[in-house]
Design an enzyme around this catalytic site. Structure first.
Site, PDB file in Angstrom:
ATOM      1  N   MET A 123       0.842  -1.198   0.000  1.00 28.09           N
ATOM      2  CA  MET A 123       0.000   0.000   0.000  1.00 28.09           C
ATOM      3  C   MET A 123       0.878   1.249   0.000  1.00 28.09           C
ATOM      4  SD  MET A 123      -3.445  -0.879   2.029  1.00 28.09           S
ATOM      5  CE  MET A 123      -2.879  -0.509   3.656  1.00 28.09           C
ATOM      6  N   HIS A 130       9.108   1.084   3.292  1.00 28.23           N
ATOM      7  CA  HIS A 130      10.220   1.188   4.242  1.00 28.23           C
ATOM      8  C   HIS A 130      11.086  -0.062   4.110  1.00 28.23           C
ATOM      9  CE1 HIS A 130       7.738  -1.591   6.455  1.00 28.23           C
ATOM     10  NE2 HIS A 130       6.774  -0.710   6.592  1.00 28.23           N
ATOM     11  N   HIS A 145       9.432  -3.421   3.471  1.00 28.16           N
ATOM     12  CA  HIS A 145       9.066  -3.695   2.074  1.00 28.16           C
ATOM     13  C   HIS A 145      10.326  -4.018   1.255  1.00 28.16           C
ATOM     14  CE1 HIS A 145       5.752  -0.916   3.396  1.00 28.16           C
ATOM     15  NE2 HIS A 145       5.042  -1.904   2.895  1.00 28.16           N
ATOM     16  N   GLN A 163       5.806 -11.193   7.953  1.00 22.02           N
ATOM     17  CA  GLN A 163       5.274 -11.871   9.147  1.00 22.02           C
ATOM     18  C   GLN A 163       4.655 -10.891  10.132  1.00 22.02           C
ATOM     19  OE1 GLN A 163       8.072 -14.355  11.501  1.00 22.02           O
ATOM     20  NE2 GLN A 163       6.929 -13.551  13.258  1.00 22.02           N
ATOM     21  N   LYS A 164       4.986  -9.612  10.028  1.00 25.14           N
ATOM     22  CA  LYS A 164       4.399  -8.674  10.985  1.00 25.14           C
ATOM     23  C   LYS A 164       2.869  -8.761  10.916  1.00 25.14           C
ATOM     24  CE  LYS A 164       4.084  -4.145  10.880  1.00 25.14           C
ATOM     25  NZ  LYS A 164       2.699  -3.880  11.299  1.00 25.14           N
ATOM     26  N   VAL A 200      11.040  -7.082  10.040  1.00 26.87           N
ATOM     27  CA  VAL A 200      12.216  -6.201  10.083  1.00 26.87           C
ATOM     28  C   VAL A 200      11.979  -5.185  11.202  1.00 26.87           C
ATOM     29  CG1 VAL A 200      13.644  -4.570   8.811  1.00 26.87           C
ATOM     30  CG2 VAL A 200      12.595  -6.503   7.615  1.00 26.87           C
ATOM     31  N   SER A 222       6.694  -0.279  10.353  1.00 24.92           N
ATOM     32  CA  SER A 222       5.328  -0.157   9.865  1.00 24.92           C
ATOM     33  C   SER A 222       5.176   1.237   9.279  1.00 24.92           C
ATOM     34  CB  SER A 222       4.348  -0.323  11.036  1.00 24.92           C
ATOM     35  OG  SER A 222       3.071   0.205  10.686  1.00 24.92           O
ATOM     36  N   SER A 223       4.403   1.338   8.205  1.00 31.48           N
ATOM     37  CA  SER A 223       4.150   2.672   7.636  1.00 31.48           C
ATOM     38  C   SER A 223       3.483   3.557   8.676  1.00 31.48           C
ATOM     39  CB  SER A 223       3.249   2.561   6.407  1.00 31.48           C
ATOM     40  OG  SER A 223       3.843   1.703   5.469  1.00 31.48           O
ATOM     41  N   ARG A 224       2.738   2.941   9.610  1.00 33.02           N
ATOM     42  CA  ARG A 224       2.002   3.727  10.607  1.00 33.02           C
ATOM     43  C   ARG A 224       2.900   4.275  11.712  1.00 33.02           C
ATOM     44  NH1 ARG A 224      -2.361  -0.154   9.221  1.00 33.02           N
ATOM     45  NH2 ARG A 224      -4.069   1.102   8.396  1.00 33.02           N
TER      46      ARG A 224
HETATM   47  O1  PAF Z   1      -0.041  -5.610   3.804  1.00 31.03           O
HETATM   48  C1  PAF Z   1      -0.472  -4.724   3.037  1.00 31.03           C
HETATM   49  O2  PAF Z   1       0.200  -3.729   2.778  1.00 31.03           O
HETATM   50  C2  PAF Z   1      -1.860  -4.862   2.434  1.00 31.03           C
HETATM   51  O3  PAF Z   1      -2.737  -5.444   3.327  1.00 31.03           O
HETATM   52  C3  PAF Z   1      -1.860  -5.621   1.087  1.00 31.03           C
HETATM   53  C4  PAF Z   1      -1.402  -7.067   1.263  1.00 31.03           C
HETATM   54  C5  PAF Z   1      -0.951  -4.918   0.102  1.00 31.03           C
HETATM   55  C6  PAF Z   1      -3.280  -5.659   0.516  1.00 31.03           C
HETATM   56  O4  PAF Z   1      -3.765  -4.377   0.287  1.00 31.03           O
END
Ligand code: PAF
Length: 294
Positions: free
Chosen positions: A30, A34, A37, A148-149, A176, A185-187
């Site tokens: 999404m 970071h 990803h 896994q998070k 990570v 996390s992006s959040r």
């Molecule tokens: O983990 C995410 O970022 C989202 O839930 C995903 C798997 C891309 C689905 O929108």
């Protein structure tokens, strides 16, 4: 790297990549990418010939009072990271590419979608399973990579792929963490400095339970009590030990289980987990957090 948006452009770019039987790895995201990803992309690069990343903030997985509108976005930076990591196709679909008019299907993976985060976020995992099935159908990768998070998400998607006999392998990649233990996390970007410091209690709680597990403790209530002591200052949504396959609560640990936690810090909801098993990638968590109030 080729950047595409529409389905015809994606189809053409994929046709090119698939030449010579190239193995295709897929990392759905999404955005607001970071190191977590980046590590999924590296896993994909390592075991596939070509890598496709999608960047789509999926409205179907956000509840009415959740953060869809304010979900962090930075397309420029995301493209830069993908280019740096050697991604072949970055797919940034518009909503109508993913959900064309007339789209009606929903995928609900029963049982696995209901506990833990499913209880707090009704409909969330139906939105995730639906979008991932759709993205897999459009990209048709050999392997798809998930962190896994979001272990419940991974478990649900693995079950979906199994139940629907989708021709793709779902790969789970380790969490990570920042050097101080906070799971990426992006959040995390929402956190105030004070909440960022308080958020460390999550990984510390998991590390405490992990060291007891490694020392031989197998009683669920004791492991949970040890972890809970680190969470006294937080608004905890759940702290649970669940069987890794069924996601049912476990009372004694004789198989693989996951210790999962979710908590709210201000407006921000964070999750983290550790797999309690002898061959778990999380067994080094206590070492990682050495000196951090264990
Ligand atoms: O983990 C995410 O970022 C989202 O839930 C995903 C798997 C891309 C689905 O929108």
């Amino acid at each position: 790297m080729i950047r595409v948006s529409t389905r015809p452009d994606l189809r053409d770019a994929l046709a090119n990549l698939r030449k010579n039987d190239a193995k295709l790895g897929f990392v759905p995201t999404m955005g607001f990418l970071h190191e977590g990803h980046a590590s999924l992309i590296r896993h994909a690069r390592h075991s596939c010939d070509r890598v496709v990343v999608s960047l789509f903030v999926n409205p179907k997985q956000f509840g009415p009072n959740e953060d869809l509108e304010r979900y962090p976005r930075d397309a420029e930076r995301d493209q830069e990271l993908c280019r740096r990591e050697g991604v072949d196709i970055l797919w940034m679909p518009r909503t109508e590419d993913v959900y064309p008019p007339g789209f009606r299907t929903e995928i609900h993976v029963q049982g696995l979608s209901d506990p833990l985060c499913g209880q707090m976020r009704p409909g969330h995992f139906t939105g995730v399973a639906t979008v991932v099935a759709r993205l897999l159908g459009l990209v048709r990768p050999d392997r798809a990579y998930f962190g896994q998070k979001d272990f419940q998400q991974w478990r649900i998607l693995a079950q979906m792929v199994e139940d629907l006999a989708l021709p793709v392998e779902i790969v789970r990649c380790p969490i990570v963490r920042e050097p101080d233990g906070l799971a990426l996390s992006s959040r995390n970007t929402y956190l105030s400095p004070e909440d960022r410091a308080r958020a460390l209690s999550l990984s510390r709680a998991l590390a405490r339970a992990m060291s007891a597990y490694l020392a031989g403790e197998r009683q669920t209530d004791r492991l949970l009590a040890m972890a809970r002591r680190h969470l006294a200052d937080l608004d905890v949504e759940y702290l649970e030990l669940r069987d890794l396959d069924s996601l049912q609560a476990v009372s004694t640990l004789d198989t693989h289980a996951v210790l999962a936690v979710a908590a709210r810090l201000g407006q921000t909801r964070l999750i983290d987990n550790a797999i309690l098993a002898p061959d778990s990638p999380d067994t080094d968590l206590p070492r990682l957090l050495e000196g951090a109030f264990l």
